[in-house]
Design a protein around this motif. Structure first.
Motif, mmCIF file in Angstrom:
data_model
loop_
_atom_site.group_PDB
_atom_site.id
_atom_site.type_symbol
_atom_site.label_atom_id
_atom_site.label_comp_id
_atom_site.label_asym_id
_atom_site.label_seq_id
_atom_site.Cartn_x
_atom_site.Cartn_y
_atom_site.Cartn_z
ATOM 1 N N ILE A 100 0.858 -1.182 0.000
ATOM 2 C CA ILE A 100 0.000 0.000 0.000
ATOM 3 C C ILE A 100 0.898 1.237 0.000
ATOM 4 C CG2 ILE A 100 -1.899 1.201 1.147
ATOM 5 C CD1 ILE A 100 -2.585 -1.455 2.511
ATOM 6 N N PRO A 101 1.258 1.723 -1.217
ATOM 7 C CA PRO A 101 2.257 2.789 -1.310
ATOM 8 C C PRO A 101 1.647 4.176 -1.116
ATOM 9 C CG PRO A 101 1.668 2.020 -3.500
ATOM 10 C CD PRO A 101 0.838 1.231 -2.536
ATOM 11 N N VAL A 102 1.113 4.432 0.078
ATOM 12 C CA VAL A 102 0.543 5.756 0.370
ATOM 13 C C VAL A 102 0.873 6.179 1.797
ATOM 14 C CG1 VAL A 102 -1.447 5.380 -1.181
ATOM 15 C CG2 VAL A 102 -1.691 4.917 1.263
ATOM 16 N N ARG A 132 11.295 3.398 -3.418
ATOM 17 C CA ARG A 132 11.884 2.349 -4.272
ATOM 18 C C ARG A 132 11.410 0.939 -3.935
ATOM 19 N NH1 ARG A 132 12.254 5.201 -7.287
ATOM 20 N NH2 ARG A 132 13.962 6.534 -7.942
ATOM 21 N N ARG A 133 10.858 0.755 -2.747
ATOM 22 C CA ARG A 133 10.368 -0.583 -2.420
ATOM 23 C C ARG A 133 9.187 -0.948 -3.316
ATOM 24 N NH1 ARG A 133 9.083 0.175 3.709
ATOM 25 N NH2 ARG A 133 8.170 2.020 2.746
ATOM 26 N N PHE A 134 8.537 0.106 -3.855
ATOM 27 C CA PHE A 134 7.367 -0.130 -4.707
ATOM 28 C C PHE A 134 7.638 0.183 -6.181
ATOM 29 C CE2 PHE A 134 5.860 1.209 -0.490
ATOM 30 C CZ PHE A 134 5.039 0.149 -0.146
ATOM 31 N N PHE A 135 8.332 1.323 -6.434
ATOM 32 C CA PHE A 135 8.449 1.818 -7.808
ATOM 33 C C PHE A 135 9.911 1.913 -8.231
ATOM 34 C CE2 PHE A 135 4.706 3.637 -5.767
ATOM 35 C CZ PHE A 135 3.695 3.272 -6.646
ATOM 36 N N ASP A 424 -5.083 -8.854 -4.908
ATOM 37 C CA ASP A 424 -3.691 -9.233 -5.062
ATOM 38 C C ASP A 424 -2.887 -8.351 -4.128
ATOM 39 O OD1 ASP A 424 -1.021 -9.290 -6.030
ATOM 40 O OD2 ASP A 424 -1.751 -9.949 -7.990
ATOM 41 N N ARG A 425 -1.915 -8.938 -3.454
ATOM 42 C CA ARG A 425 -1.163 -8.134 -2.494
ATOM 43 C C ARG A 425 -0.145 -7.212 -3.127
ATOM 44 N NH1 ARG A 425 -1.019 -12.361 2.547
ATOM 45 N NH2 ARG A 425 -3.288 -12.282 2.708
ATOM 46 N N GLY A 426 0.103 -7.403 -4.419
ATOM 47 C CA GLY A 426 1.062 -6.535 -5.078
ATOM 48 C C GLY A 426 2.485 -6.884 -4.705
ATOM 49 N N ALA A 427 3.407 -6.017 -5.072
ATOM 50 C CA ALA A 427 4.817 -6.327 -4.886
ATOM 51 C C ALA A 427 5.502 -5.222 -4.114
ATOM 52 C CB ALA A 427 5.473 -6.487 -6.261
ATOM 53 N N LYS A 428 6.194 -5.604 -3.066
ATOM 54 C CA LYS A 428 6.971 -4.632 -2.291
ATOM 55 C C LYS A 428 8.327 -5.258 -2.034
ATOM 56 C CE LYS A 428 6.808 -2.743 2.402
ATOM 57 N NZ LYS A 428 5.919 -2.590 3.556
ATOM 58 N N ASP A 429 9.386 -4.596 -2.518
ATOM 59 C CA ASP A 429 10.725 -5.142 -2.378
ATOM 60 C C ASP A 429 11.385 -4.493 -1.166
ATOM 61 O OD1 ASP A 429 13.329 -5.871 -2.459
ATOM 62 O OD2 ASP A 429 13.681 -5.267 -4.540
ATOM 63 N N SER A 430 11.351 -5.215 -0.041
ATOM 64 C CA SER A 430 11.815 -4.613 1.210
ATOM 65 C C SER A 430 13.334 -4.498 1.289
ATOM 66 C CB SER A 430 11.272 -5.399 2.401
ATOM 67 O OG SER A 430 9.866 -5.263 2.410
ATOM 68 N N THR A 431 14.056 -5.019 0.268
ATOM 69 C CA THR A 431 15.504 -4.827 0.270
ATOM 70 C C THR A 431 15.852 -3.415 -0.208
ATOM 71 O OG1 THR A 431 15.825 -5.613 -1.999
ATOM 72 C CG2 THR A 431 15.865 -7.275 -0.253
ATOM 73 N N GLU A 433 15.370 0.821 -0.451
ATOM 74 C CA GLU A 433 15.255 1.813 0.606
ATOM 75 C C GLU A 433 13.890 2.505 0.593
ATOM 76 O OE1 GLU A 433 17.790 5.466 2.440
ATOM 77 O OE2 GLU A 433 18.713 4.257 0.848
ATOM 78 N N ALA A 434 13.344 2.684 1.782
ATOM 79 C CA ALA A 434 12.078 3.408 1.908
ATOM 80 C C ALA A 434 12.315 4.895 1.711
ATOM 81 C CB ALA A 434 11.486 3.166 3.287
#
Ligand code: OOG
Ligand code: NI
Length: 473
Positions: A100-102, A132-135, A424-431, A433-434
């Motif tokens: 949830i990129p908000v 960047r974790r999302f986009f 769908d939970r979508g994609a979040k790359d936690s590696t 940087e936020a």
């Protein structure tokens, strides 16, 4: 029309529009009215302890999602015209296991008498393309270009908004025009959706597509307030409307109502036109609008809120450890820790996803755990909540106390509301940087002060003490 009349008229206008467009909302209103009349008939004084029936009947919150700081600053002007100001900072990026990129705030009246006249609030989120974790950097550029080209708030609406805010209202002609333009801004647009672009964003997050995949915004739910949310849940289910598995927030119990309990149902697919890569227009559907209902309780102090957050986390851990099936309809699981951070240290830890009543055996199990924790951790009377400094009250000259109603939102419940409508939970790359997006960033984007909910409740409570200290009037 003075400010509050404009706000009340806007709330009615939004509600009429939403009822025309989303028939299940009308069913929800019918059931909410039924339940509220029953609760009133049983004990009018108890029913109105946290607000007059007039207020509760008119009470709504909506939610919108925007794309850019500019749009945020513009909507702040529209809500400013209605006497609604940004309160609280909610970071939904880490509040659940769905992407949830908000980040969000809620626009609402802040003075007690304004809230009593009409308490309309709008949960308002803004997309975070720089995270960047999302986009990726490439997607961020294209997304910001797309968002930079669209125009959601017309110059006429913004000019009327500024006039209304500085003048404390609008004349009849201005008010009519304002209401027409503002309501239309939040309707679902018939504009065809670019299929490829929408799908690309959807792979990141359905929320990203909902915001950045189209050239407009829309109210995605409009929530009435009900005096008995468990009764409402049962009656909606009896009408054949499938609610999510849980009532989120505190459990049903025999002590005072605390904070906020919410539940929702998934909206039906609505027909939408799509523009295909070859230019062809095809008719398909999207599920972007849903239904929600809420029951409001007493506002907790920071100490009370810490206890609440810890209770919700413990309940989640115990339910998970019990190995009961994950039957939650789309609710976020796992290490979801919500945050209300920032403003003067609003920052307490939110809870990890919804835990509540109602639907399945798993939900009943979670509810049982919560009730056990509540019986152990929360006092059963308002007097004890007050003497232990856990909740906010106002006091009259005779020392009688009245609870202050919670006017805000809960990050974990909000994440649950977002997630309950994602397939769908979508994609979040936690590696990756936020992006650092905190309350100060949000205040800058809004171009206004961001108010701290705890400060507002504390000030209201202290003002009542100061009045009574002056002695008899
Ligand atoms: C907002 C979800 C948050 C609530 O009641 O917690 C919310 C959204 O889905 O855009 O409305
Ligand atoms: Ni909501």
């Amino acid at each position: 029309m003075v400010t509050w009349e404009l706000r009340a008229a806007f709330a009615r206008s939004l509600s009429d529009m939403y009822g025309r467009e989303v028939p299940a909302y009308t069913a929800l209103l019918d059931v909410a009215h039924e339940v509220n009349s029953d609760v009133m008939a049983a004990d009018p004084a108890a029913a109105q302890r946290l607000g007059s029936i007039g207020r509760v009947t008119a009470e709504r919150h909506g939610a919108i999602r925007l794309g850019t700081p500019t749009e945020l600053s513009q909507v702040a002007r529209v809500f400013g015209a209605l006497g609604m100001y940004p309160v609280g900072f909610y970071d939904l990026r880490d509040a659940g296991s769905s992407a949830i990129p908000v980040v969000s705030t809620a626009f609402r009246p802040v003075d007690a008498d304004e809230l009593a006249r009409n308490p309309l609030r709008v949960f308002t989120s803004v997309l975070t393309p720089g995270d960047r974790r999302f986009f990726s950097a490439d997607l961020q550029v294209r997304l910001e270009e797309f968002l930079g080209r669209r125009r959601i708030f017309s110059p006429d609406l913004l000019a009327l908004s500024d006039r209304a805010e500085s003048g404390g209202g609008l004349d009849a002609t201005g008010a009519e025009e304002f209401l027409r333009l503002a309501t239309a801004t939040f309707e679902l647009s018939p504009e065809p959706v670019d299929r490829a672009w929408y799908a690309e964003l959807e792979r990141v997050s359905a929320v990203a597509a909902d915001i950045g995949g189209v050239t407009s915004t829309h109210i995605n739910h409009l929530t009435p307030r009900v005096l008995d949310i468990d009764a409402l849940y049962e009656r909606m289910s009896a009408r054949g409307i499938t609610m999510i598995d849980d009532v989120q927030g505190p459990p049903r119990w025999d002590g005072p109502d605390l904070l906020l309990r919410q539940t929702s149902f998934r909206a039906l697919a609505e027909p939408r036109a799509f523009r295909m890569p070859d230019g062809e227009i095809v008719l398909d559907s999207l599920r972007v609008r849903f239904g929600e209902v809420e029951a409001r309780g007493i506002a907790l102090t920071r100490a009370g809120r810490e206890r609440y957050d810890a209770a919700i986390v413990e309940a989640r851990e115990r339910a998970d450890a019990g190995g009961e099936p994950d039957a939650m309809a789309g609710a976020p699981r796992g290490g979801g820790v919500g945050r209300v951070g920032g403003v003067g240290g609003v920052g307490s830890v939110g809870a990890a996803g919804p835990v509540g009543a109602a639907g399945s055996a798993a939900a009943a199990h979670r509810q049982g755990i919560l009730r056990e924790i509540w019986a152990r951790d929360f006092p059963r009377t308002e007097a004890e909540l007050d003497s232990e400094g856990l909740a906010y009250f106002t006091y009259d000259a005779a020392g009688a106390r009245t609870p202050i109603v919670y006017e805000d939102f809960l990050p974990a419940s909000a994440a649950g509301i977002f997630a309950s409508n994602l397939t769908d939970r979508g994609a979040k790359d936690s590696t990756q940087e936020a992006a650092t997006l905190d309350a100060d960033w949000l205040a800058g984007a809004l171009g206004r002060d961001l108010l701290d909910p705890f400060d507002l409740y504390a000030a209201q409570s202290e003002a009542s003490r100061a009045r009574t200290d002056e002695g008899p009037r």
